[in-house]
Design a protein around this motif. Structure first.
Motif, PDB file in Angstrom:
ATOM      1  N   ILE A  53       0.842  -1.201   0.000  1.00  0.00           N
ATOM      2  CA  ILE A  53       0.000   0.000   0.000  1.00  0.00           C
ATOM      3  C   ILE A  53       0.877   1.250   0.000  1.00  0.00           C
ATOM      4  N   ALA A  54       1.923   1.237   0.839  1.00  0.00           N
ATOM      5  CA  ALA A  54       2.797   2.411   0.941  1.00  0.00           C
ATOM      6  C   ALA A  54       3.428   2.742  -0.408  1.00  0.00           C
ATOM      7  N   SER A 102       0.756   4.063  -2.763  1.00  0.00           N
ATOM      8  CA  SER A 102       0.151   5.309  -2.328  1.00  0.00           C
ATOM      9  C   SER A 102       1.099   6.482  -2.501  1.00  0.00           C
ATOM     10  N   ASN A 103       2.363   6.301  -2.128  1.00  0.00           N
ATOM     11  CA  ASN A 103       3.355   7.371  -2.262  1.00  0.00           C
ATOM     12  C   ASN A 103       4.734   6.731  -2.304  1.00  0.00           C
ATOM     13  N   LYS A 120       7.645   7.695  -3.322  1.00  0.00           N
ATOM     14  CA  LYS A 120       8.784   8.473  -2.861  1.00  0.00           C
ATOM     15  C   LYS A 120       8.876   8.432  -1.337  1.00  0.00           C
ATOM     16  N   ALA A 121       7.709   8.636  -0.695  1.00  0.00           N
ATOM     17  CA  ALA A 121       7.689   8.609   0.762  1.00  0.00           C
ATOM     18  C   ALA A 121       8.066   7.223   1.271  1.00  0.00           C
ATOM     19  N   ALA A 122       7.603   6.179   0.570  1.00  0.00           N
ATOM     20  CA  ALA A 122       7.934   4.812   0.975  1.00  0.00           C
ATOM     21  C   ALA A 122       9.443   4.620   0.945  1.00  0.00           C
ATOM     22  N   LYS A 123      10.060   5.085  -0.133  1.00  0.00           N
ATOM     23  CA  LYS A 123      11.519   4.938  -0.247  1.00  0.00           C
ATOM     24  C   LYS A 123      12.220   5.704   0.864  1.00  0.00           C
ATOM     25  N   GLY A 178      -3.145   3.052  -7.738  1.00  0.00           N
ATOM     26  CA  GLY A 178      -2.447   2.404  -6.644  1.00  0.00           C
ATOM     27  C   GLY A 178      -2.778   2.992  -5.283  1.00  0.00           C
ATOM     28  N   GLY A 179      -2.395   2.261  -4.220  1.00  0.00           N
ATOM     29  CA  GLY A 179      -2.565   2.755  -2.858  1.00  0.00           C
ATOM     30  C   GLY A 179      -3.824   2.279  -2.168  1.00  0.00           C
TER      31      GLY A 179
END
Lengths: 495, 339
Positions: free
Chosen positions: B215-216, B219-220, B222-225, B286-287
């Protein structure tokens, strides 16, 4: 043209951002709109730019009250807004950018390139600027891009131009060019509303000023009747102008050492150390490379040269996962873009970096996850209705605290905070400062990246100032103040 | 009034509400279409059950593929290669189990259920490998998933047809039991596999680190990375899992009819799976999305097909209805998102 702001009130939710603001600009004045981040400058200009209406009060243009419902209506009234971060279409030519969205067509509906090109040329000539209207936008320097943006405003016969921190990405000689242009426009009767944090700049360029603080207008007047020192006191407020600085303490244990780190044009030969319990600042202007530097140290852009040592041991930042496992934490700037997972809950967002810890036979156990989150939520005073609600239901300040909790959960030895109080209100800002200081006391090496001189002075005991990818100098003790920071950040010491 | 209010809040807040509602409407229509022209309640009940089991069984293999597709779409990707992967893994399954002298396992003197088990494991691994290839190209190659899987879709299909020229593997009749084993009068094995896999994947999506990371990433990313999530590994895994699920689907299909048409097997599976995932309320970008929603999505399309069949709509028109329902589903979801 005369623009009057007439008792403007504006609030977002429960936060009041503008309180009874009234002033006017007319007859080719260059008005400096001054205030801290969050003082309400952008909100006010967005009202004028037609992005949203005020809650009460009105904008009056040449004696007529107007209701600006969209940027286009605002443009029709002769108001142009040049944003801080320009968004030119780099793959189009200069004149195409100037006419973007307002292209001229001939009888067949085809683009009338000849006419557009001629008009663009005429405007550029009238400004005395040697830019080829046929060159591609991507080949232009930052100041020329800015000038194209201004030409675009002139093309729709703007009588008032709002410039939001136009000089942050410009070099010294480019700034001179821009100022010359602004004065020329002013002499032609175009009003300029100039937003800037650089008081020296404002003092030399502008004819009038208005100061906002926490949504209130606190002063206005003629620029020649006021001293720069007075302006800075008006901006931050008398009590804060003599605010308490962070007390320098003795720190011995070195945690992070960086030697000769370089990555292309982003940053070059950066060397520094960070110690346990210390709050180290990194500051500079837009484009100084500090964010890029720490993106590399955190493993997001591992193609750097130079060496990084953690507790004396060599460490290669090959990925963000590796950095996290080495207990380096990184709270990025632009929370919405770089940190928030909008489709996950408050709790999951707050524990996202440590989910493995709550697993038993690969299955997440709600108990320990809840406990971990609840502990930090209580510590940081995070306000939320239900930990299973989406994080997007929280206010900006609370979201930021959740992200902070996400990283404190990892029990970091180095905590990098990039613009930690971006877009949070004054109260939450204060709380975040307290939290950061408390974390430092527990022996974490904290690095604060911020463009706000004030934030650096209040929070950091020692600060490195960057200029164009290089460290321009180090400040601590009495030398650590906003004037010295500005001197280093603008490269003034190098000239 | 109270009901209306409840209905409105559910409609606005519960992403599965409209999907469930749509399925209920379909089921009611389907039941009506089944008619009342029976001598006794018993006769009606039998016909009802037989019809339902047919619907479920016919959709089991595409249903299993859809579950993998849901993971991929939630992670922000897409897989157009599932149909070709189905043909390629199926071809391997047939070559391995071939009971004629040319059969690969037969040549090694492995026959009977041992051969089936070995073939089963190898084919699942092969499916995972093909999926992993997609995953590596997407994650490490940095190529958009649409393009990667468009490419591998062509490659897998073409290579399969090339290798299977002039080959006529004989599928041992005894292995048909894998799918066709009867409980009483009902052939329900595919349904059982489908439900077991769905339950397993439901737990993965809800209760594991991986599920949250998917999900991460969707969903986002860049933030996940920047949270230290190994985004590339997450992407590789969703495609790998889907590859394995497709292999499972092909084994079910082959054990049902005993042969495969290499040119057409699985053709259209990618679009059917994507349609089911979308109708099930999963966000294309996605997300957001769920396993339960995907199950409902498969059922909505399956029941609708059955309904059209029962009322005698021209089969050429069925695809039109399918297309229609996908667009309407997204239209409704859009309303939910903005309200």
């Amino acid at each position: 043209m005369k623009i009057e702001f007439d008792h403007i009130f504006k609030s977002f939710g429960k936060t009041e951002v503008l309180h009874d603001v009234s002033f006017s600009v007319q007859d080719g004045q260059i008005l400096a709109l001054l205030g801290e981040n969050g003082a309400g400058k952008s909100t006010l200009m967005n009202i004028l730019g037609g992005l949203f209406p005020p809650v009460s009060g009105q904008v009056v243009i040449d004696g007529q009250p107007v209701h600006l419902h969209s940027p286009n209506e605002s443009i029709d009234h002769g108001i142009a807004f040049i944003h801080q971060e320009l968004s030119p279409v780099n793959d189009l030519r200069v004149y195409e950018n100037m006419f973007l969205g307002r292209e001229e067509r001939n009888a067949f509906g085809w683009l009338n390139r000849e006419s557009m090109r001629a008009q663009a040329r005429k405007i550029l000539d009238s400004l005395g600027i040697a830019i080829d209207e046929q060159s591609y936008m991507r080949d232009l320097g930052a100041s020329h891009k800015q000038i194209v943006e201004i030409s675009r405003a002139l093309l729709c016969e703007a009588k008032t131009i709002i410039m939001d921190e136009p000089t942050t990405s410009l070099a010294e000689h480019e700034i001179a060019l821009l100022f010359e242009l602004v004065r020329k426009l002013s002499s032609q009767g175009v009003n300029i509303i100039f937003i800037s944090h650089k008081l020296n700049e404002v003092k030399t360029l502008c004819t009038h000023y208005v100061v906002l603080r926490n949504g209130w207008k606190v002063a206005e007047g003629d620029m020649k009747d006021v001293e720069t020192q007075t302006l800075s006191e008006l901006i931050v407020g008398r009590e804060l102008a003599h605010m308490q600085k962070a007390e320098p303490k003795q720190h011995d244990k070195e945690i992070l050492r960086v030697e000769n780190l370089s990555r292309g044009k982003d940053f070059q030969n950066v060397t520094f150390t960070a110690k346990a319990g210390e709050i180290l600042g990194f500051t500079g202007l837009l484009g100084d490379g500090r964010s890029e530097l720490f993106r590399s140290i955190f493993g997001d852009t591992p193609d750097y040269t130079g060496e990084i040592f953690l507790n004396g041991e060599k460490y290669h930042a090959k990925s963000t996962t590796a950095a996290r496992k080495k207990r380096i934490a990184y709270v990025p700037s632009n929370r919405k873009e770089n940190a928030i997972i909008p489709d996950l809950s408050v709790k999951t967002n707050g524990t996202l970096a440590t989910l493995k810890r709550y697993c038993k036979f690969f299955l997440l156990q709600n108990g320990p996850q809840h406990d971990d989150f609840a502990t930090h939520a209580a510590d940081f005073h995070i306000k939320y209705a239900d930990e299973n609600d989406l994080i997007t239901t929280l206010s900006g300040g609370n979201q930021q605290k959740v992200i902070l909790a996400r990283w404190i959960n990892t029990k970091p030895q180095v905590l990098i905070l990039d613009n930690p109080t971006q877009g949070v209100d004054i109260g939450a800002k204060q709380e975040i400062y307290e939290i950061v200081k408390k974390i430092a006391q527990s022996g974490v090496a904290i690095i604060v990246l911020s463009g706000e001189g004030q934030e650096i002075v209040r929070l950091c005991e020692r600060t490195l100032v960057m200029f164009h990818g290089k460290i321009a100098g180090e400040l601590s003790g009495d030398a650590l103040n906003e004037q010295e920071i500005m001197k280093l950040a603008t490269g003034a010491n190098l000239i | 009034m109270k009901f209306l209010k409840w209905f409105k809040t559910q409609w606005n807040t519960n992403p599965l509400f409209s999907t469930t509602l749509a399925l209920l409407v379909m089921i009611i229509l389907q039941t009506l279409a089944l008619g009342t022209d029976y001598n006794s309640f018993g006769a009606w009940w039998t016909s009802f059950c037989v019809n339902w089991i047919n619907v479920l069984r016919n959709n089991a293999s595409v249903g299993i593929v859809s579950l993998g597709m849901a993971f991929i779409i939630i992670s922000g990707g897409i897989d157009l290669a599932v149909g070709s992967t189905l043909a390629m893994t199926g071809a391997l399954f047939l070559l391995l189990t071939d009971s004629s002298a040319a059969g690969w396992l037969t040549q090694m003197h492995i026959t009977g259920w041992l051969a089936f088990i070995i073939a089963f494991v190898l084919v699942i691994l092969f499916g995972a490998l093909l999926g992993a290839l997609n995953g590596v190209l997407v994650a490490d190659g940095g190529i958009p998933p649409f393009i990667v899987t468009l490419g591998t879709m062509k490659v897998f299909r073409s290579v399969t047809q090339y290798f299977m020229q002039g080959k006529a593997p004989v599928f041992p009749q005894e292995f048909l039991a894998f799918t066709s084993l009867r409980f009483g009068r009902y052939m329900i094995m595919p349904i059982i596999y489908w439900i077991l896999i769905a339950a397993f994947l439901y737990v993965i999506s809800k209760k594991t680190v991986f599920g949250n990371h998917v999900i991460a990433v969707g969903s986002n990313e860049k933030a996940a990375k920047l949270t230290g999530i190994n985004v590339k590994a997450v992407k590789r895994w969703v495609y790998t899992i889907t590859g394995a699920l497709v292999a499972m689907a092909t084994i079910i299909n082959i054990s049902r009819i005993g042969s495969m048409d290499y040119a057409n097997a699985g053709a259209g599976y990618e679009m059917d799976a994507i349609a089911a995932v979308i109708v099930g309320g999963t966000r294309m970008a996605g997300g957001r999305g769920s396993i339960i929603g995907t199950m409902l999505g498969v059922l909505i399309i399956g029941v609708m097909n059955n309904l059209l069949n029962l009322v005698g709509v021209n089969p050429f028109l069925c695809e039109a209805f399918k297309g229609f329902i996908v667009v309407v589903a997204v239209l409704i979801q859009k309303k939910e998102a903005t309200s």
